[in-house]
Design a protein around this motif. Structure first.
Motif, PDB file in Angstrom:
ATOM      1  N   GLN A 126       0.825  -1.210   0.000  1.00 27.80           N
ATOM      2  CA  GLN A 126       0.000   0.000   0.000  1.00 27.80           C
ATOM      3  C   GLN A 126       0.858   1.259   0.000  1.00 27.80           C
ATOM      4  OE1 GLN A 126       0.447  -1.850   2.734  1.00 27.80           O
ATOM      5  NE2 GLN A 126       1.051  -0.399   4.322  1.00 27.80           N
ATOM      6  N   ALA A 127       2.146   1.122   0.335  1.00 29.42           N
ATOM      7  CA  ALA A 127       3.058   2.266   0.340  1.00 29.42           C
ATOM      8  C   ALA A 127       3.617   2.567  -1.052  1.00 29.42           C
ATOM      9  CB  ALA A 127       4.216   2.008   1.301  1.00 29.42           C
ATOM     10  N   VAL A 128       3.383   1.665  -2.006  1.00 34.14           N
ATOM     11  CA  VAL A 128       3.876   1.867  -3.375  1.00 34.14           C
ATOM     12  C   VAL A 128       2.694   2.292  -4.241  1.00 34.14           C
ATOM     13  CG1 VAL A 128       5.075   0.854  -5.334  1.00 34.14           C
ATOM     14  CG2 VAL A 128       5.635   0.096  -3.018  1.00 34.14           C
ATOM     15  N   VAL A 129       2.640   3.577  -4.548  1.00 37.21           N
ATOM     16  CA  VAL A 129       1.552   4.139  -5.345  1.00 37.21           C
ATOM     17  C   VAL A 129       2.144   4.626  -6.666  1.00 37.21           C
ATOM     18  CG1 VAL A 129      -0.278   5.871  -5.451  1.00 37.21           C
ATOM     19  CG2 VAL A 129       0.368   4.866  -3.244  1.00 37.21           C
ATOM     20  N   VAL A 130       1.573   4.166  -7.758  1.00 40.83           N
ATOM     21  CA  VAL A 130       2.071   4.523  -9.091  1.00 40.83           C
ATOM     22  C   VAL A 130       0.972   5.266  -9.843  1.00 40.83           C
ATOM     23  CG1 VAL A 130       2.899   3.598 -11.292  1.00 40.83           C
ATOM     24  CG2 VAL A 130       3.571   2.504  -9.151  1.00 40.83           C
ATOM     25  N   SER A 131       1.339   6.372 -10.461  1.00 38.81           N
ATOM     26  CA  SER A 131       0.407   7.136 -11.288  1.00 38.81           C
ATOM     27  C   SER A 131       0.776   6.909 -12.748  1.00 38.81           C
ATOM     28  CB  SER A 131       0.502   8.622 -10.947  1.00 38.81           C
ATOM     29  OG  SER A 131      -0.334   9.360 -11.810  1.00 38.81           O
ATOM     30  N   ILE A 132      -0.195   6.480 -13.537  1.00 41.82           N
ATOM     31  CA  ILE A 132       0.023   6.225 -14.960  1.00 41.82           C
ATOM     32  C   ILE A 132      -0.939   7.103 -15.747  1.00 41.82           C
ATOM     33  CG2 ILE A 132      -0.049   4.494 -16.795  1.00 41.82           C
ATOM     34  CD1 ILE A 132       0.539   2.381 -14.643  1.00 41.82           C
ATOM     35  N   ASP A 133      -0.399   7.897 -16.659  1.00 41.84           N
ATOM     36  CA  ASP A 133      -1.196   8.803 -17.493  1.00 41.84           C
ATOM     37  C   ASP A 133      -1.092   8.409 -18.960  1.00 41.84           C
ATOM     38  OD1 ASP A 133      -2.078  10.480 -15.453  1.00 41.84           O
ATOM     39  OD2 ASP A 133      -0.313  11.752 -15.571  1.00 41.84           O
ATOM     40  N   PRO A 134      -1.852   7.409 -19.381  1.00 41.90           N
ATOM     41  CA  PRO A 134      -1.804   7.031 -20.796  1.00 41.90           C
ATOM     42  C   PRO A 134      -2.617   8.007 -21.642  1.00 41.90           C
ATOM     43  CG  PRO A 134      -3.411   5.686 -19.681  1.00 41.90           C
ATOM     44  CD  PRO A 134      -2.771   6.573 -18.641  1.00 41.90           C
ATOM     45  N   CYS A 135      -2.442   7.930 -22.936  1.00 39.17           N
ATOM     46  CA  CYS A 135      -3.284   8.719 -23.835  1.00 39.17           C
ATOM     47  C   CYS A 135      -3.826   7.806 -24.920  1.00 39.17           C
ATOM     48  CB  CYS A 135      -2.516   9.895 -24.446  1.00 39.17           C
ATOM     49  SG  CYS A 135      -1.409   9.446 -25.754  1.00 39.17           S
ATOM     50  N   LYS A 136      -4.952   8.205 -25.477  1.00 36.05           N
ATOM     51  CA  LYS A 136      -5.596   7.409 -26.520  1.00 36.05           C
ATOM     52  C   LYS A 136      -4.840   7.549 -27.832  1.00 36.05           C
ATOM     53  CE  LYS A 136      -9.671   9.288 -25.760  1.00 36.05           C
ATOM     54  NZ  LYS A 136     -11.080   9.626 -25.924  1.00 36.05           N
ATOM     55  N   VAL A 137      -4.735   6.451 -28.537  1.00 34.79           N
ATOM     56  CA  VAL A 137      -4.151   6.442 -29.870  1.00 34.79           C
ATOM     57  C   VAL A 137      -5.067   5.576 -30.724  1.00 34.79           C
ATOM     58  CG1 VAL A 137      -2.186   5.746 -31.274  1.00 34.79           C
ATOM     59  CG2 VAL A 137      -1.804   6.643 -28.986  1.00 34.79           C
ATOM     60  N   TYR A 138      -5.593   6.142 -31.786  1.00 35.66           N
ATOM     61  CA  TYR A 138      -6.459   5.379 -32.676  1.00 35.66           C
ATOM     62  C   TYR A 138      -5.622   4.692 -33.735  1.00 35.66           C
ATOM     63  CZ  TYR A 138     -10.297   7.714 -30.411  1.00 35.66           C
ATOM     64  OH  TYR A 138     -11.184   8.168 -29.474  1.00 35.66           O
ATOM     65  N   VAL A 139      -5.914   3.443 -33.992  1.00 40.33           N
ATOM     66  CA  VAL A 139      -5.183   2.677 -34.999  1.00 40.33           C
ATOM     67  C   VAL A 139      -6.170   2.123 -36.015  1.00 40.33           C
ATOM     68  CG1 VAL A 139      -3.276   2.077 -33.473  1.00 40.33           C
ATOM     69  CG2 VAL A 139      -5.249   0.590 -33.565  1.00 40.33           C
ATOM     70  N   LYS A 140      -5.720   1.963 -37.245  1.00 41.44           N
ATOM     71  CA  LYS A 140      -6.593   1.435 -38.295  1.00 41.44           C
ATOM     72  C   LYS A 140      -6.838  -0.055 -38.117  1.00 41.44           C
ATOM     73  CE  LYS A 140      -5.388   4.842 -41.752  1.00 41.44           C
ATOM     74  NZ  LYS A 140      -4.800   5.117 -43.061  1.00 41.44           N
ATOM     75  N   ASN A 141      -5.813  -0.761 -37.666  1.00 36.09           N
ATOM     76  CA  ASN A 141      -5.899  -2.208 -37.529  1.00 36.09           C
ATOM     77  C   ASN A 141      -5.183  -2.615 -36.247  1.00 36.09           C
ATOM     78  OD1 ASN A 141      -5.435  -5.010 -37.716  1.00 36.09           O
ATOM     79  ND2 ASN A 141      -5.441  -4.922 -39.953  1.00 36.09           N
ATOM     80  N   GLN A 142      -5.789  -3.507 -35.483  1.00 34.44           N
ATOM     81  CA  GLN A 142      -5.185  -3.936 -34.222  1.00 34.44           C
ATOM     82  C   GLN A 142      -3.830  -4.588 -34.427  1.00 34.44           C
ATOM     83  OE1 GLN A 142      -8.613  -6.212 -32.851  1.00 34.44           O
ATOM     84  NE2 GLN A 142      -8.693  -4.880 -31.060  1.00 34.44           N
TER      85      GLN A 142
ATOM     86  N   LEU B 126       5.603  -5.970  -9.562  1.00 33.72           N
ATOM     87  CA  LEU B 126       6.783  -5.514  -8.827  1.00 33.72           C
ATOM     88  C   LEU B 126       6.462  -5.043  -7.412  1.00 33.72           C
ATOM     89  CD1 LEU B 126       8.763  -3.625 -11.600  1.00 33.72           C
ATOM     90  CD2 LEU B 126       9.401  -5.767 -10.472  1.00 33.72           C
ATOM     91  N   GLY B 127       5.160  -4.901  -7.092  1.00 30.29           N
ATOM     92  CA  GLY B 127       4.799  -4.556  -5.725  1.00 30.29           C
ATOM     93  C   GLY B 127       3.943  -3.334  -5.530  1.00 30.29           C
ATOM     94  N   ALA B 128       3.501  -2.692  -6.613  1.00 31.69           N
ATOM     95  CA  ALA B 128       2.620  -1.530  -6.448  1.00 31.69           C
ATOM     96  C   ALA B 128       1.287  -1.988  -5.869  1.00 31.69           C
ATOM     97  CB  ALA B 128       2.402  -0.827  -7.791  1.00 31.69           C
ATOM     98  N   GLY B 129       0.894  -1.348  -4.785  1.00 34.06           N
ATOM     99  CA  GLY B 129      -0.370  -1.702  -4.144  1.00 34.06           C
ATOM    100  C   GLY B 129      -1.514  -0.831  -4.604  1.00 34.06           C
ATOM    101  N   GLU B 130      -1.193   0.354  -5.101  1.00 37.86           N
ATOM    102  CA  GLU B 130      -2.217   1.264  -5.598  1.00 37.86           C
ATOM    103  C   GLU B 130      -1.748   1.859  -6.915  1.00 37.86           C
ATOM    104  OE1 GLU B 130      -3.883   4.003  -2.791  1.00 37.86           O
ATOM    105  OE2 GLU B 130      -3.390   2.696  -1.116  1.00 37.86           O
ATOM    106  N   ILE B 131      -2.673   1.923  -7.882  1.00 30.45           N
ATOM    107  CA  ILE B 131      -2.345   2.477  -9.194  1.00 30.45           C
ATOM    108  C   ILE B 131      -3.393   3.525  -9.532  1.00 30.45           C
ATOM    109  CG2 ILE B 131      -2.089   1.981 -11.652  1.00 30.45           C
ATOM    110  CD1 ILE B 131      -1.271  -0.907 -10.766  1.00 30.45           C
ATOM    111  N   LEU B 132      -2.925   4.745  -9.747  1.00 28.97           N
ATOM    112  CA  LEU B 132      -3.797   5.835 -10.158  1.00 28.97           C
ATOM    113  C   LEU B 132      -3.729   5.908 -11.678  1.00 28.97           C
ATOM    114  CD1 LEU B 132      -5.538   8.352  -9.699  1.00 28.97           C
ATOM    115  CD2 LEU B 132      -3.414   9.644  -9.422  1.00 28.97           C
ATOM    116  N   LEU B 133      -4.814   5.565 -12.338  1.00 30.93           N
ATOM    117  CA  LEU B 133      -4.867   5.545 -13.794  1.00 30.93           C
ATOM    118  C   LEU B 133      -5.740   6.699 -14.265  1.00 30.93           C
ATOM    119  CD1 LEU B 133      -3.958   3.873 -16.233  1.00 30.93           C
ATOM    120  CD2 LEU B 133      -6.023   2.521 -15.986  1.00 30.93           C
ATOM    121  N   ASP B 134      -5.140   7.633 -14.996  1.00 31.63           N
ATOM    122  CA  ASP B 134      -5.835   8.848 -15.395  1.00 31.63           C
ATOM    123  C   ASP B 134      -5.482   9.164 -16.841  1.00 31.63           C
ATOM    124  OD1 ASP B 134      -7.260  11.250 -15.265  1.00 31.63           O
ATOM    125  OD2 ASP B 134      -5.518  12.351 -14.547  1.00 31.63           O
ATOM    126  N   CYS B 135      -6.447   9.106 -17.730  1.00 31.12           N
ATOM    127  CA  CYS B 135      -6.204   9.360 -19.157  1.00 31.12           C
ATOM    128  C   CYS B 135      -5.796  10.814 -19.377  1.00 31.12           C
ATOM    129  CB  CYS B 135      -7.447   9.032 -19.966  1.00 31.12           C
ATOM    130  SG  CYS B 135      -7.193   9.225 -21.734  1.00 31.12           S
TER     131      CYS B 135
END
Length: 94
Positions: A21-37, A75-84
Motif C-alpha cells: 500500500q506504500a507503493v503508489v504509481v500514477s500512470i497517465d496514458p493517452c488514446k491512440v487510434y489505430v486502423k488495424n489492431q 513488482l509490488g505496487a499496491g495502488e495504481i492511479l490511472l488517469d487518461c
C-alpha cells in the motif's frame, strides 16, 4: 524496458519493508487510434490503444498502458492511479 522481478527494485524493496500500500504509481496514458489492431505491438481495445506518455505528455513510449500496469503491480505496487491524459484539466471526471 520493463524491470524484471529481482527483489532489488525500489518497488519491491519498499513494498517488502512498508507493505504494498506504500507503493503508489500514477500512470497517465493517452488514446491512440489505430486502423488495424495488428498495426501495433500493444494490446488494443477495438481500434483504440492507450500508450504511456512521459516528459509531460510530449513523448510516447513503446509500451501499452495495460502492460505497464500489470508490470508495476507484479513488482509490488499496491495502488495504481490511472488517469487518461486526454481528459486532463477538462473537468469531465474521467
Amino acid at each position: 524496458m520493463l524491470q524484471v522481478k529481482s527483489g532489488k527494485s525500489s518497488f519491491e524493496q519498499i513494498s517488502r519493508v512498508y507493505g504494498n500500500q506504500a507503493v503508489v504509481v500514477s500512470i497517465d496514458p493517452c488514446k491512440v487510434y489505430v486502423k488495424n489492431q495488428n498495426d501495433v505491438e500493444f494490446e488494443t481495445i477495438r481500434v483504440l490503444n492507450f500508450v504511456l506518455k512521459v516528459s509531460g505528455g510530449w513523448e510516447s513510449q513503446r509500451i501499452g498502458a495495460y502492460k505497464l500496469t500489470k508490470a508495476v503491480e507484479e513488482l509490488g505496487a499496491g495502488e495504481i492511479l490511472l488517469d487518461c491524459i486526454d481528459y486532463e484539466s477538462q473537468g469531465k471526471g474521467i
